[in-house]
Write a protein that holds these residues in place. Structure first.
Motif, PDB file in Angstrom:
ATOM      1  N   UNK A 169      -8.124  11.146  17.123  1.00  0.00           N
ATOM      2  CA  UNK A 169      -8.357  12.512  16.618  1.00  0.00           C
ATOM      3  C   UNK A 169      -7.110  13.473  16.471  1.00  0.00           C
ATOM      4  N   UNK A 170      -5.856  12.520  16.163  1.00  0.00           N
ATOM      5  CA  UNK A 170      -4.707  13.202  15.875  1.00  0.00           C
ATOM      6  C   UNK A 170      -4.404  12.904  14.465  1.00  0.00           C
ATOM      7  N   UNK A 171      -3.682  13.684  13.617  1.00  0.00           N
ATOM      8  CA  UNK A 171      -3.268  13.326  12.286  1.00  0.00           C
ATOM      9  C   UNK A 171      -2.306  12.280  12.216  1.00  0.00           C
ATOM     10  N   UNK A 172      -2.611  11.150  11.452  1.00  0.00           N
ATOM     11  CA  UNK A 172      -1.385  10.358  11.186  1.00  0.00           C
ATOM     12  C   UNK A 172      -1.519   9.901   9.787  1.00  0.00           C
ATOM     13  N   UNK A 173      -0.356   9.175   9.266  1.00  0.00           N
ATOM     14  CA  UNK A 173       0.040   8.714   8.065  1.00  0.00           C
ATOM     15  C   UNK A 173      -0.706   7.494   7.804  1.00  0.00           C
ATOM     16  N   UNK A 174      -1.035   7.366   6.758  1.00  0.00           N
ATOM     17  CA  UNK A 174      -1.616   5.799   6.385  1.00  0.00           C
ATOM     18  C   UNK A 174      -0.928   5.755   4.998  1.00  0.00           C
ATOM     19  N   UNK A 175      -0.130   4.486   4.930  1.00  0.00           N
ATOM     20  CA  UNK A 175       0.620   4.480   3.548  1.00  0.00           C
ATOM     21  C   UNK A 175       0.438   3.066   3.052  1.00  0.00           C
ATOM     22  N   UNK A 176       0.249   2.939   1.874  1.00  0.00           N
ATOM     23  CA  UNK A 176      -0.349   1.594   1.212  1.00  0.00           C
ATOM     24  C   UNK A 176       0.447   1.476  -0.090  1.00  0.00           C
ATOM     25  N   UNK A 177       0.843   0.129  -0.474  1.00  0.00           N
ATOM     26  CA  UNK A 177       1.233  -0.122  -1.505  1.00  0.00           C
ATOM     27  C   UNK A 177       0.093  -1.013  -2.188  1.00  0.00           C
ATOM     28  N   UNK A 178      -0.008  -0.872  -3.397  1.00  0.00           N
ATOM     29  CA  UNK A 178      -1.250  -1.688  -4.086  1.00  0.00           C
ATOM     30  C   UNK A 178      -0.659  -2.532  -5.364  1.00  0.00           C
ATOM     31  N   UNK A 179      -1.313  -3.703  -5.451  1.00  0.00           N
ATOM     32  CA  UNK A 179      -1.010  -4.496  -6.435  1.00  0.00           C
ATOM     33  C   UNK A 179      -1.209  -3.971  -7.664  1.00  0.00           C
ATOM     34  N   UNK A 180      -1.102  -4.511  -8.797  1.00  0.00           N
ATOM     35  CA  UNK A 180      -1.399  -3.905 -10.161  1.00  0.00           C
ATOM     36  C   UNK A 180      -2.785  -3.417 -10.310  1.00  0.00           C
ATOM     37  N   UNK A 181      -2.918  -2.179 -10.804  1.00  0.00           N
ATOM     38  CA  UNK A 181      -4.482  -1.834 -11.014  1.00  0.00           C
ATOM     39  C   UNK A 181      -4.332  -0.750 -12.335  1.00  0.00           C
ATOM     40  N   UNK A 182      -5.415  -0.402 -12.709  1.00  0.00           N
ATOM     41  CA  UNK A 182      -5.598   0.502 -13.975  1.00  0.00           C
ATOM     42  C   UNK A 182      -5.592   1.934 -13.150  1.00  0.00           C
ATOM     43  N   UNK A 183      -4.890   3.047 -13.948  1.00  0.00           N
ATOM     44  CA  UNK A 183      -4.697   4.242 -13.370  1.00  0.00           C
ATOM     45  C   UNK A 183      -6.248   4.906 -13.185  1.00  0.00           C
ATOM     46  N   UNK A 184      -7.080   4.583 -14.054  1.00  0.00           N
ATOM     47  CA  UNK A 184      -8.467   5.226 -13.917  1.00  0.00           C
ATOM     48  C   UNK A 184      -9.027   4.793 -12.757  1.00  0.00           C
ATOM     49  N   UNK A 185      -8.888   3.608 -12.300  1.00  0.00           N
ATOM     50  CA  UNK A 185      -9.360   3.045 -11.070  1.00  0.00           C
ATOM     51  C   UNK A 185      -8.725   3.847  -9.823  1.00  0.00           C
ATOM     52  N   UNK A 186      -7.477   3.954  -9.900  1.00  0.00           N
ATOM     53  CA  UNK A 186      -6.683   4.691  -8.938  1.00  0.00           C
ATOM     54  C   UNK A 186      -6.909   6.045  -8.860  1.00  0.00           C
ATOM     55  N   UNK A 187      -7.396   6.650  -9.689  1.00  0.00           N
ATOM     56  CA  UNK A 187      -7.673   8.388  -9.668  1.00  0.00           C
ATOM     57  C   UNK A 187      -9.354   8.134  -9.245  1.00  0.00           C
TER      58      UNK A 187
END
Length: 430
Positions: free
Chosen positions: A388-406
């Motif tokens: 219940x404390x705020x923590x960052x979650x950071x991800x790097x993705x493989x290639x994808x289309x921007x529309x899917x990312x949005x």
């Protein structure tokens, strides 16, 4: 006897005064290189009384800048006022109507009206030169339009705004946030009192629209440029980028794709070992990829009195020497109207940062969103284990289309445990 060529300078700000100083200081050298002595015959600016640090004795003053074109002592008109319309456009139109060559440093005017102005200049049979409009002292227009003329250009990209590059460089060095560094940049004179055009990416987009036209033989199309600035880049993102082996830069990118031409300006994560990642401070850099030359890299100061005046006078020398290339690389009649690729169709890798409450199941919810959009995770970092404390979650993705990312970002916002707007930065592998 050496012939004298008179120039009329509309606008006596930093660049205009720099041109006067350069012509006076290096006049003999310039005369030897173009066969004529170039002298300032007339000027125009808003305030006659202002001390600009240059000697204007014997120079005709015009209160109406457009009247420079009618002055019989003026052979070449220099438009150094700026602005996409108004008096700057009137000066250029008057010069074309008078049949006098024009040199301009006005990227906004060319980005919005460049094709139209080029067509009018060609119809009048006069030169229109604008090396100073893109990347200041870097001779990128000449390099791409003439030096790379035999190549098919597939991509041109670079750092086209020194203010943004300075801010990102200082954020990386100090760990401080955007607003603090921007205030420093304003105090040091690296940022304007109103920095909107710089930090929102508009200045870089103007320059990219011009480079795109030269690179692909196409009509200038500023409206097709996707534009994002750097105000949302946090010191946290820069720290994560460093940990992951990247540097964050504001890049302007034009690229030929199977679907048409991409034009985009936005923050990018680039590998720390890439040449573009090593360009720091107020410097600019441009990379052009040609089919026979591979990658060519150009680095230098993108603004300031000296570099920009150097580019302006280089154009004047070319005109006096009779060197003239098609304004945007090909005649206006042969310029294509390219298919602009919308940003939603961009395909690439992404950095994603979420701030979440560290509760059981939150990673599963995030993963489910990515699964539904067919977005594959390359790596994931999660810091902090206090429930219940705020923590960052950071991800790097493989290639994808921007529309899917949005779509994924919108779905992340609906997850109860996600407590801040998701942040993404596009990754460019050079």
């Amino acid at each position: 006897m050496t012939k004298t060529v008179g120039v009329g300078i509309a606008g006596l700000g930093t660049v205009g005064a720099g041109v006067v100083e350069l012509l006076r200081k290096n006049g003999d050298r310039i005369a030897r290189r173009c066969g004529s002595r170039i002298e300032v015959a007339a000027v125009s600016a808003r305030d006659r009384a202002r001390d600009r640090g240059v000697d204007l004795a014997g120079v005709t003053w015009h209160d109406d800048a457009a009247a420079l074109a009618a002055d019989p002592a003026v052979d070449i008109v220099l438009e150094l006022i700026g602005g996409s319309d108004g008096i700057a456009r009137a000066v250029i139109d008057a010069a074309i109507a008078a049949g006098k060559p024009v040199v301009t440093a006005n990227k906004a005017l060319l980005a919005l009206h460049g094709s139209e102005i080029a067509e009018a200049a060609e119809a009048a049979g006069i030169a229109l030169a604008y090396e100073a409009a893109v990347a200041g002292g870097i001779p990128i227009v000449k390099a791409m339009r003439e030096g790379l003329a035999a190549n098919r250009i597939s991509r041109v990209y670079g750092i086209l705004n020194g203010t943004c590059n300075y801010i990102l460089t200082e954020m990386a060095a100090s760990g401080r946030d955007f607003n603090d560094i921007l205030a420093d940049a304003q105090r040091l004179g690296f940022a304007e009192a109103d920095p909107t055009f710089d930090v929102e990416g508009i200045d870089a987009a103007h320059k990219l629209a011009i480079l795109t036209s030269i690179a692909f033989g196409s009509a200038v199309n500023f409206e097709a440029v996707h534009i994002e600035g750097i105000a949302n880049v946090a010191a946290t993102d820069i720290a994560y980028a460093r940990e992951l082996g990247y540097v964050i830069k504001l890049l302007a990118i034009a690229r030929q794709t199977p679907n048409g031409i991409e034009q985009r300006v936005h923050p990018c994560m680039v590998p720390a070992e890439a040449a573009i990642a090593k360009i720091d401070g107020v410097f600019n850099a441009v990379v052009a990829d040609g089919d026979f030359v591979d990658s060519t890299v150009y680095v230098g100061r993108g603004a300031g009195a000296g570099p920009t005046a150097s580019a302006v006078v280089a154009d004047v020398i070319d005109i006096v020497a009779g060197r003239q290339a098609p304004i945007f690389g090909v005649p206006s009649a042969d310029m294509s109207r390219f298919e602009a690729v919308p940003m939603a169709r961009h395909v690439g890798c992404y950095y994603v940062r979420l701030v979440v409450y560290d509760r059981p199941g939150v990673i599963a919810e995030i993963s489910a969103v990515l699964r539904d959009e067919r977005i594959s995770i390359d790596s994931l970092l999660q810091r902090g284990r206090s429930e219940n404390e705020p923590v960052p979650v950071v991800m790097l993705t493989h290639e994808t289309e921007e529309a899917a990312m949005l779509r994924a970002l919108e779905a992340f916002r609906r997850i109860e445990s996600v407590i801040e707007p998701p942040r993404i930065i596009r990754i460019e592998e050079f």
